[in-house]
Design an enzyme around this catalytic site. Structure first.
Site, PDB file in Angstrom:
ATOM      1  N   CYS B  50      -5.370  -2.606  13.373  1.00 56.31           N
ATOM      2  CA  CYS B  50      -5.700  -3.990  13.028  1.00 56.31           C
ATOM      3  C   CYS B  50      -4.648  -4.956  13.570  1.00 56.31           C
ATOM      4  CB  CYS B  50      -5.860  -4.147  11.521  1.00 56.31           C
ATOM      5  SG  CYS B  50      -4.473  -3.531  10.582  1.00 56.31           S
ATOM      6  N   LYS B 189      -2.666 -16.726  -9.507  1.00 58.03           N
ATOM      7  CA  LYS B 189      -2.833 -15.884  -8.329  1.00 58.03           C
ATOM      8  C   LYS B 189      -1.714 -14.850  -8.218  1.00 58.03           C
ATOM      9  CE  LYS B 189      -6.228 -15.936  -5.465  1.00 58.03           C
ATOM     10  NZ  LYS B 189      -6.943 -15.096  -6.402  1.00 58.03           N
TER      11      LYS B 189
END
Lengths: 280, 435
Positions: B50, B189
């Site tokens: 990736c 978060k």
């Protein structure tokens, strides 16, 4: 056992070989501090293991040749050292850690070194009591208890050190190679639990022997009193841990106290009437 | 050598560019075959992860350009991606391969996955017959270098993010995280990210408490946990071993007396507070209690940066290892270059010697065993002496990068057959035979 007669020399020789290998263990703590800890351990641990083999041969030969003269000081130091190594190996297998080596190795080295070089005469030989099962039970059990107590003591010191390091917010250096707090705690606690029945029965067996030989006054002997004190501290240690989960600082203080008492009881051999009388 | 490497990675190209190159695992064998069959390419290998796509090739004469292959295979106009492409040749290519395999070129330096990915690429290259001789030697060496870097430096030992540091610390306290309960105070978060890390490492039950209970319920559902009303925080928080706190409260939520209360209820079992709130949620005095461990965001950052400096120092060490290994590898390849010539020279002279002995043998009549030996020894001695200088010269030349000239000269002087012919007739055993 520094006797002049022939049969004792072989066990002594093996013991000295073992001491040489155990000396490698002294470097263990240093090795842990280095960046290549793993590579060093790979050399040191087999050395110590080999020392253990020679140590076993020495003990077995002495036992066979001298018909279990277990209670001579040299022999007993050597035996205690062996028990410690045995526990170390058990922990290594169960927990995959060899970090107790930091305190086990130096102590084992000291014990075996003293045992291999000391010049004391054996305390008692040919005593009829020696042949009795009680004294053998007494010694074997007490030693298992001592070894367990020592491990627990060492583990609580390690726990304390690691706790401090974690609280200081800079967990690094040698401490980063120790197992987790919980593992150390577990080792210490399990040793304590395991050692307690041995210590208790060992003391009972000792009392039976002493009572038979000296009558009810035996407990005024310093060694007996110190042993009793140690046992009480030991019990408190277990109780506080079990009841209110004492760990870290408080547990370390208690363990140190128990250990000092145990050392006192051990050292009392040198001035204890009960243990001396047996020799005469 | 003629190594050529071309590719894009996370430093040179954004993900939009990298994804146009990406070769899936299923397509990889086909792509590698295609590369190896491209004109001017002798051997080929493709590493596709990736974070990077790299084409590695050994070309016939060192002038091949793989941009043609890119446009042909990926249907991309090379001009479009030119600014993102890097191209490395010979020594630079070798070094790059070593660095990639050793995880020095990774986004997270020292991360262990890349070596596995490169090994996979190598296995595919071999399987389809695209990696045969020098590329094989290069890759094998790269794996050895990666291993060396791993064992001789501490580059692979330290983690990086705040969340992973929190996990590491929790492990230091609790050993395994299995069965350890996590309590989230707040529902932001950051808290979610940290919790995710802890859960990934096997944490047990999850509790969430937040002033706005809707958020808590939503977050709890996400982690299959339990939402707890904020009013019950102090009664319930000691159920957890690890508490992650990140509320907007202007003052401490957990003070020393709370810590004492929790410890009493927990029979002194340790508790780990991860305080990522600013201003802080946990009074630092809680850390003074036996069995309480409090790390605020700055503490965590400090551990992270100490790891990062460690890492940089280790990376420098690793780079040195790579440099040395590149030189050694090149020296070895060059020695391999001259080996076939040395062998054919030896064979050539040996044939002459045998022929001459056979010729003169008839005329000498019967010889005693000693005399036979003497004739053998003398003839051998002569050719060894003759060969000595050319062989030494070849070996020195190999190291001094004038191998080709000297090899040519020796071949012409002794009228040796071409290396390649020889390689074919003997079956091309060693990787250097075609060099």
């Amino acid at each position: 056992m520094a006797q002049a007669c022939g049969p004792t020399t072989m066990p002594l020789l093996w013991l000295r070989v073992a001491v040489v290998f155990y000396a490698a263990g002294l470097l263990y703590a240093l090795a842990l501090m280095s960046r290549r800890a793993e590579q060093f351990s790979r050399i040191i641990l087999p050395c110590v293991g080999l020392g253990m083999v020679f140590h076993f041969v020495s003990l077995a030969e002495a036992a066979v040749l001298e018909h279990l003269t277990l209670a001579s000081i040299h022999y007993s130091e050597s035996l205690l050292a062996f028990m410690l190594m045995f526990f170390f190996m058990v922990i290594r297998i169960l927990y995959q850690t060899s970090s107790p080596g930091i305190f086990v190795f130096p102590f084992v080295f000291l014990l075996t070194f003293a045992s291999a070089t000391g010049q004391q005469p054996p305390l008692f030989l040919g005593s009829p009591l020696l042949k009795s099962g009680w004294i053998f039970t007494h010694i074997a059990m007490i030693f298992t208890g001592y070894a367990a107590l020592f491990l627990s003591f060492g583990a609580s010191l390690l726990y304390l050190a690691e706790e401090r390091s974690l609280k200081s917010k800079h967990p690094n250096g040698i401490l980063s190679r120790l197992p987790s707090l919980q593992t150390i705690d577990d080792i210490g606690y399990k040793s304590l639990i395991l050692g307690f029945p041995f210590m208790t029965f060992g003391l009972i067996a000792g009392s039976v022997v002493a009572q038979a030989k000296f009558g009810p006054m035996y407990f005024l002997d310093p060694k007996v009193l110190l042993s009793l004190l140690m046992w009480v501290v030991y019990m408190m240690l277990l109780y506080t841990r079990w009841n209110s989960g004492w760990r870290g600082r408080r547990a370390a203080y208690m363990a140190t106290f128990a250990f000092v008492a145990a050392m006192g009881a051990w050292a009392a051999n040198y001035f204890s009437g009960v243990h001396r009388f047996l020799a005469q | 050598m003629n190594f050529l490497l071309i590719g894009v990675n996370h430093k040179t190209a954004p993900v939009e560019v990298r994804e146009r190159f990406a070769v899936s695992e299923q397509q990889l064998p086909e792509a590698v075959k295609h590369l190896a069959a491209y004109p001017g390419v002798e051997e080929g290998l493709i590493v596709s992860t990736c974070n990077r796509v790299e084409l590695l090739a050994r070309t016939t004469n060192g002038t091949t350009d793989l941009r043609g292959f890119i446009s042909q295979h990926f249907h991309i106009d090379p001009k479009e991606i030119e600014p993102h492409l890097y191209e490395k040749r010979e020594q630079e290519a070798i070094k790059h391969v070593f660095r990639v395999a050793s995880s020095l070129d990774s986004m997270v330096v020292g991360e262990p996955q890349i070596l596995g990915q490169v090994k996979e690429a190598y296995a595919i290259g071999r399987a389809v017959g695209a990696v045969t001789s020098q590329l094989d030697a290069l890759m094998t060496r790269a794996f050895a270098v990666a291993k060396k870097v791993r064992t001789e430096t501490a580059i692979a030992t330290s983690a990086v993010s705040v969340a992973s540091i929190a996990v590491e610390l929790a492990k230091k306290i609790f050993g395994s995280l299995k069965g350890k309960h996590v309590y989230m105070v707040g529902a932001g978060k950051m808290i979610e990210l940290s919790a995710r890390h802890l859960i990934a490492h096997g944490a047990g039950r999850i509790f969430v408490s937040n002033r706005t209970s809707d958020k808590a319920i939503a977050l709890a559902r996400k982690f299959n946990g339990e939402a707890i009303p904020f009013e019950q925080l102090y009664e319930t928080v000691d159920r957890a071993d690890i508490v992650i706190s990140s509320t907007g409260a202007p003052h401490f939520i957990f003070r020393r007396e709370h810590g004492e209360m929790f410890l009493a209820r927990r029979k002194n079992r340790p508790m780990f507070f991860i305080d990522i709130a600013v201003p802080r949620d946990v009074d630092p005095k809680v850390n003074d209690l036996d069995g309480m461990f409090v790390y605020d965001i700055d503490d965590l950052q400090a551990v992270v940066s100490s790891h990062v400096t460690d890492r940089q120092r280790e990376a420098t060490k690793a780079e040195t290892i790579v440099e040395q290994e590149v030189e050694r590898f090149i020296a070895r390849l060059q020695t391999l270059d001259v080996v076939p010539t040395i062998v054919s020279l030896q064979e050539h002279l040996e044939t002459i010697r045998q022929a001459e002995i056979d010729r003169v043998r008839g005329r000498l009549g019967s010889l005693s065993p000693e005399q036979e030996l003497a004739v053998e020894a003398m003839s051998r001695g002569i050719i060894n002496k003759i060969m000595h200088t050319p062989i030494t010269t070849l070996k020195t030349a190999a190291r001094e990068q004038e191998a080709t000239t000297v090899v040519e000269l020796v071949k012409r002087l002794f009228n040796l057959r071409d290396d390649k012919e020889r390689a074919k007739s003997t079956g091309a055993g060693d990787p250097g035979a075609q060099g």
